[in-house]
Scaffold this motif. Structure first.
Motif, mmCIF file in Angstrom:
data_model
loop_
_atom_site.group_PDB
_atom_site.id
_atom_site.type_symbol
_atom_site.label_atom_id
_atom_site.label_comp_id
_atom_site.label_asym_id
_atom_site.label_seq_id
_atom_site.Cartn_x
_atom_site.Cartn_y
_atom_site.Cartn_z
ATOM 1 N N ARG A 1 -14.071 5.649 -1.471
ATOM 2 C CA ARG A 1 -13.640 6.452 -0.329
ATOM 3 C C ARG A 1 -14.581 6.178 0.848
ATOM 4 O O ARG A 1 -15.797 6.086 0.656
ATOM 5 C CB ARG A 1 -13.670 7.938 -0.692
ATOM 6 C CG ARG A 1 -12.938 8.820 0.310
ATOM 7 C CD ARG A 1 -12.923 10.262 -0.140
ATOM 8 N NE ARG A 1 -12.154 10.501 -1.362
ATOM 9 C CZ ARG A 1 -10.826 10.610 -1.422
ATOM 10 N NH1 ARG A 1 -10.103 10.503 -0.331
ATOM 11 N NH2 ARG A 1 -10.222 10.830 -2.575
ATOM 12 N N ARG B 1 -9.090 6.705 1.077
ATOM 13 C CA ARG B 1 -9.381 6.132 -0.239
ATOM 14 C C ARG B 1 -8.847 4.702 -0.211
ATOM 15 O O ARG B 1 -7.685 4.478 0.135
ATOM 16 C CB ARG B 1 -8.644 6.967 -1.269
ATOM 17 C CG ARG B 1 -9.097 6.767 -2.679
ATOM 18 C CD ARG B 1 -8.275 7.704 -3.542
ATOM 19 N NE ARG B 1 -8.870 7.834 -4.852
ATOM 20 C CZ ARG B 1 -8.143 7.929 -5.949
ATOM 21 N NH1 ARG B 1 -6.822 7.926 -5.880
ATOM 22 N NH2 ARG B 1 -8.727 8.047 -7.125
ATOM 23 N N GLU C 1 -3.707 9.026 -3.384
ATOM 24 C CA GLU C 1 -4.687 10.027 -3.836
ATOM 25 C C GLU C 1 -4.369 10.471 -5.260
ATOM 26 O O GLU C 1 -5.188 11.114 -5.913
ATOM 27 C CB GLU C 1 -4.647 11.260 -2.914
ATOM 28 C CG GLU C 1 -5.130 11.009 -1.500
ATOM 29 C CD GLU C 1 -6.650 10.825 -1.399
ATOM 30 O OE1 GLU C 1 -7.365 11.333 -2.288
ATOM 31 O OE2 GLU C 1 -7.096 10.171 -0.448
#
Ligand SMILES: [Zn+2]
Ligand SMILES: [Zn+2]
Length: 350
Positions: free
Chosen positions: A64, A80, A138
């Motif tokens: 990240r 990310r 995510e």
């Protein structure tokens, strides 16, 4: 921060190193996962001339963005990302031909610059500028997403019309490790009629049966697997044979079990101390075989792989068999060598 530092053959030490500090154009990643590659294991056991210690290894990672000193990218703090790890010159004949994996003066993360067996890693300005960071979901585990790097290498091997796997084809893969399994998946995605897996280790073959594979065959010294290959292909041999193991005998076997007009891929190299194989080249002649090799991946392969690992049916959960804290890296090597693990994912936050 505590990183796994490669100090030379048989020496990877967990120790305190300075936090990376950013120059203009660079980006800092907090590493969520870094998977262990066969080349990390090979470097640990045998050393690698290209890697001058001390060096933090690890090039199959997901992280990240926690700090950015770049203005010319759409990547922001909080994103990310996966990274295409080849740093090419952009100028040479091969770069200009879109084959940056073959760049005359390429450098690579974890070879010439510190990699991701660490809680933080900095991304060079050149890679940020060239859009080598790719935003990812995510929802998926970081270790699963990190499969994009080796998968991109597999896609590169299948590319440029070399293997041409299609609906009529029977494919043999020699080597049932994570690379072999991904070759099986890609062959299947391309429509292969039959995909068979060969290996010397029963433990690996047993793992392979959990994937969409038609037959597993144990390779034996006396060559019974060569007869089995004939049985499984009605005496004709395979249309495509992929060698996904660094063993000279496997390369020789590939030419034996390939059928007429077969395509053979030598994926990966042999040990640098003895890179020679004895091959019956009459198979090339009488069967009109084609042999290809492949090295690393182009950015387009990595992009394709990044999309593929985020697809619902990609069986990443079965490929990543172990997740360990970064401190257990030598344990990861042992698990890989015993055939107990397919892909081991290291987590610096455990
Ligand atoms: Zn790798
Ligand atoms: Zn170049």
């Amino acid at each position: 921060m505590k990183a796994a530092v490669y100090k030379g053959k048989e020496a990877i030490i967990i120790e305190e190193v300075a936090m990376p500090t950013l120059e203009d154009g660079e980006v800092l990643l907090e590493i969520e996962a870094c998977n262990v590659c066969g080349t990390d294991l090979r470097t640990y056991r045998h050393g690698d001339k290209k890697i001058i210690p001390p060096r933090i290894l690890g090039h199959e990672f997901c992280g990240r963005v926690v700090e950015s000193r770049s203005k010319d990218t759409d990547i922001k703090v909080g994103d990310r990302v996966l990274m295409y790890i080849v740093l090419s010159c952009g100028e040479c004949r091969y770069c200009k031909a879109g084959r940056e994996n073959l760049c005359q003066s390429r450098t690579t993360m974890s070879y010439h610059l510190d990699g991701a067996f660490a809680p933080f890693m900095k991304v060079p300005a050149k890679a940020v500028r060239r859009r080598q960071l790719f935003k990812v979901s995510e929802e998926l585990p970081a270790g699963h997403l990190s499969l994009a790097e080796p998968l991109g290498c597999v896609i590169n091997a299948h590319g440029r019309g070399r293997l041409e796997v299609g609906l009529k084809d029977k494919v043999a893969i020699i080597g049932a490790g994570p690379i072999g399994v991904m070759h099986a998946l890609v062959s299947r995605y391309q429509g292969a009629q039959q995909v068979d897996m060969f290996d010397v280790m029963q433990a690996r073959l047993d793992k392979a049966t959990t994937f969409d594979i038609d037959h597993t065959v144990k390779a034996e010294k006396e060559g019974s697997h060569l007869e089995r290959a004939q049985e499984l292909t009605d005496g004709l041999g395979y249309d495509v044979v992929i060698v996904a193991v660094s063993v000279a005998q496997a390369q020789a076997d590939a030419l034996e079990i390939a059928g007429k007009a077969g395509r053979v891929e030598f994926f990966g190299g042999l040990p640098k101390t003895n890179p020679f194989a004895t091959l019956n080249t009459n198979h090339l002649h009488y069967k009109e075989l084609r042999i290809s090799g492949s090295y690393s991946e182009k950015m387009s392969d990595f992009q394709a792989a990044t999309a593929l690992v985020q697809k619902k049916d990609f069986p990443a959960d079965k490929i990543v068999t172990h997740t360990l804290p970064l401190g257990s890296i030598t344990e990861a090597f042992t698990l890989m060598e015993s055939g107990e693990a397919l892909k081991v994912s290291m987590n610096p936050n455990l």
